[in-house]
Design a protein around this motif. Sequence first.
Motif, PDB file in Angstrom:
ATOM      1  N   TYR A 126     -41.549  56.815 -16.043  1.00 42.60           N
ATOM      2  CA  TYR A 126     -42.813  57.346 -15.538  1.00 42.60           C
ATOM      3  C   TYR A 126     -43.060  58.722 -16.149  1.00 42.60           C
ATOM      4  O   TYR A 126     -42.165  59.334 -16.746  1.00 42.60           O
ATOM      5  CB  TYR A 126     -42.771  57.455 -14.008  1.00 42.60           C
ATOM      6  CG  TYR A 126     -41.789  58.497 -13.509  1.00 42.60           C
ATOM      7  CD1 TYR A 126     -42.201  59.780 -13.163  1.00 42.60           C
ATOM      8  CD2 TYR A 126     -40.428  58.204 -13.395  1.00 42.60           C
ATOM      9  CE1 TYR A 126     -41.302  60.732 -12.717  1.00 42.60           C
ATOM     10  CE2 TYR A 126     -39.520  59.141 -12.960  1.00 42.60           C
ATOM     11  CZ  TYR A 126     -39.970  60.409 -12.607  1.00 42.60           C
ATOM     12  OH  TYR A 126     -39.068  61.352 -12.184  1.00 42.60           O
ATOM     13  N   HIS A 127     -44.272  59.211 -15.970  1.00 39.76           N
ATOM     14  CA  HIS A 127     -44.635  60.531 -16.504  1.00 39.76           C
ATOM     15  C   HIS A 127     -45.398  61.325 -15.449  1.00 39.76           C
ATOM     16  O   HIS A 127     -46.286  62.108 -15.774  1.00 39.76           O
ATOM     17  CB  HIS A 127     -45.497  60.360 -17.767  1.00 39.76           C
ATOM     18  CG  HIS A 127     -44.865  59.510 -18.825  1.00 39.76           C
ATOM     19  ND1 HIS A 127     -43.866  59.959 -19.656  1.00 39.76           N
ATOM     20  CD2 HIS A 127     -45.058  58.199 -19.143  1.00 39.76           C
ATOM     21  CE1 HIS A 127     -43.490  58.979 -20.468  1.00 39.76           C
ATOM     22  NE2 HIS A 127     -44.198  57.903 -20.169  1.00 39.76           N
ATOM     23  N   GLU A 128     -45.044  61.105 -14.205  1.00 38.88           N
ATOM     24  CA  GLU A 128     -45.763  61.745 -13.105  1.00 38.88           C
ATOM     25  C   GLU A 128     -45.359  63.215 -12.954  1.00 38.88           C
ATOM     26  O   GLU A 128     -44.343  63.662 -13.471  1.00 38.88           O
ATOM     27  CB  GLU A 128     -45.516  60.997 -11.805  1.00 38.88           C
ATOM     28  CG  GLU A 128     -45.874  59.518 -11.877  1.00 38.88           C
ATOM     29  CD  GLU A 128     -47.309  59.271 -12.296  1.00 38.88           C
ATOM     30  OE1 GLU A 128     -48.219  59.482 -11.489  1.00 38.88           O
ATOM     31  OE2 GLU A 128     -47.529  58.863 -13.454  1.00 38.88           O
ATOM     32  N   PRO A 130     -43.802  66.519 -11.758  1.00 40.94           N
ATOM     33  CA  PRO A 130     -42.616  66.911 -10.989  1.00 40.94           C
ATOM     34  C   PRO A 130     -43.013  67.595  -9.681  1.00 40.94           C
ATOM     35  O   PRO A 130     -43.916  68.418  -9.643  1.00 40.94           O
ATOM     36  CB  PRO A 130     -41.898  67.895 -11.933  1.00 40.94           C
ATOM     37  CG  PRO A 130     -42.354  67.489 -13.296  1.00 40.94           C
ATOM     38  CD  PRO A 130     -43.771  67.055 -13.130  1.00 40.94           C
ATOM     39  N   ASP A 134     -43.196  62.370  -8.792  1.00 39.36           N
ATOM     40  CA  ASP A 134     -41.842  61.951  -9.170  1.00 39.36           C
ATOM     41  C   ASP A 134     -41.014  61.461  -7.984  1.00 39.36           C
ATOM     42  O   ASP A 134     -39.884  61.029  -8.147  1.00 39.36           O
ATOM     43  CB  ASP A 134     -41.111  63.079  -9.895  1.00 39.36           C
ATOM     44  CG  ASP A 134     -40.900  64.316  -9.031  1.00 39.36           C
ATOM     45  OD1 ASP A 134     -41.549  64.424  -7.968  1.00 39.36           O
ATOM     46  OD2 ASP A 134     -40.106  65.182  -9.440  1.00 39.36           O
ATOM     47  N   LYS A 135     -41.584  61.495  -6.784  1.00 41.47           N
ATOM     48  CA  LYS A 135     -40.866  60.993  -5.615  1.00 41.47           C
ATOM     49  C   LYS A 135     -40.695  59.479  -5.643  1.00 41.47           C
ATOM     50  O   LYS A 135     -40.031  58.907  -4.791  1.00 41.47           O
ATOM     51  CB  LYS A 135     -41.598  61.410  -4.338  1.00 41.47           C
ATOM     52  CG  LYS A 135     -41.515  62.912  -4.088  1.00 41.47           C
ATOM     53  CD  LYS A 135     -42.216  63.279  -2.795  1.00 41.47           C
ATOM     54  CE  LYS A 135     -42.054  64.785  -2.571  1.00 41.47           C
ATOM     55  NZ  LYS A 135     -43.263  65.452  -2.195  1.00 41.47           N
ATOM     56  N   GLU A 137     -39.045  58.103  -7.857  1.00 41.01           N
ATOM     57  CA  GLU A 137     -37.709  57.926  -8.427  1.00 41.01           C
ATOM     58  C   GLU A 137     -36.656  58.172  -7.361  1.00 41.01           C
ATOM     59  O   GLU A 137     -36.725  59.152  -6.611  1.00 41.01           O
ATOM     60  CB  GLU A 137     -37.491  58.890  -9.598  1.00 41.01           C
ATOM     61  CG  GLU A 137     -36.175  58.669 -10.314  1.00 41.01           C
ATOM     62  CD  GLU A 137     -35.940  59.652 -11.454  1.00 41.01           C
ATOM     63  OE1 GLU A 137     -34.842  59.630 -12.026  1.00 41.01           O
ATOM     64  OE2 GLU A 137     -36.850  60.438 -11.754  1.00 41.01           O
ATOM     65  N   VAL A 140     -34.979  61.509  -6.778  1.00 39.29           N
ATOM     66  CA  VAL A 140     -35.775  62.583  -6.176  1.00 39.29           C
ATOM     67  C   VAL A 140     -35.988  62.357  -4.684  1.00 39.29           C
ATOM     68  O   VAL A 140     -35.926  63.292  -3.880  1.00 39.29           O
ATOM     69  CB  VAL A 140     -37.138  62.708  -6.890  1.00 39.29           C
ATOM     70  CG1 VAL A 140     -37.992  63.799  -6.250  1.00 39.29           C
ATOM     71  CG2 VAL A 140     -36.931  63.000  -8.377  1.00 39.29           C
ATOM     72  N   THR A 178     -50.141  58.010  -7.329  1.00 40.72           N
ATOM     73  CA  THR A 178     -48.867  57.450  -7.787  1.00 40.72           C
ATOM     74  C   THR A 178     -48.288  56.440  -6.798  1.00 40.72           C
ATOM     75  O   THR A 178     -47.978  55.306  -7.190  1.00 40.72           O
ATOM     76  CB  THR A 178     -47.852  58.570  -8.066  1.00 40.72           C
ATOM     77  OG1 THR A 178     -48.390  59.458  -9.046  1.00 40.72           O
ATOM     78  CG2 THR A 178     -46.533  58.000  -8.571  1.00 40.72           C
TER      79      THR A 178
END
Length: 207
Positions: A126-128, A130, A134-135, A137, A140, A178
């Motif tokens: 992904y490229h969300e 930070p 990114d939650k 992932e 995280v 997201t």
Amino acid sequence: MIKIIRKNALTLAIFAAITTGLIAVIHYITECVAKNQILFQQKKLLDQVIPTELYDNQIQQECYLIKDKVALGNNKFHHLYLARKGNTPVAAAIETVAPDGYAGPIQMLVGATFEGKILGVRVTEYHETPGFGDKVELRVSNWINSFNGQVVHDANDKDFAIKKDGGRFDQFTGATITPRAVVNATKRTTLLIKTLPDKLSSLPKCG
């Protein structure tokens, strides 16, 4: 003089042959190690979306190719891994895409039974932003595990959505695009998995 030249040429030829052979051996060993590492990481990821106690086959060897633009986010072939118990198909894991992530497509792996019960979901790329998107992932946050055990009943299952859209899944503070994308992609992919028993015989095998 000619004998010396010939001797040196022979020495160089032998040295070159030995060097080439060593390079070939090192390349082969390195390639094998890299391939085994990739297979190990792949199996580790599959075990996170389909518990090992549910199947007894070599799941990585039961790889098929499937294409469905609507369900899987693009028009490419995606890998499908079939889990069997006593030779009976019980579940599948599919590499899928949420095409509508905030910062671009989100690569995912979704595992579910053919009754629509989700066994696990992982975001693989992904490229969300930070601190916000990114939650999705696991490293995280634990949010991605909220799919475990959930059931997708049908395409009209309005409960399978983020809370802002009237569903059961939390969104992130300051970020709804997201988690919405991941929830919707998980729903579409699980619905596809529910249809697989009638399609398996027609799917091409990987590589």
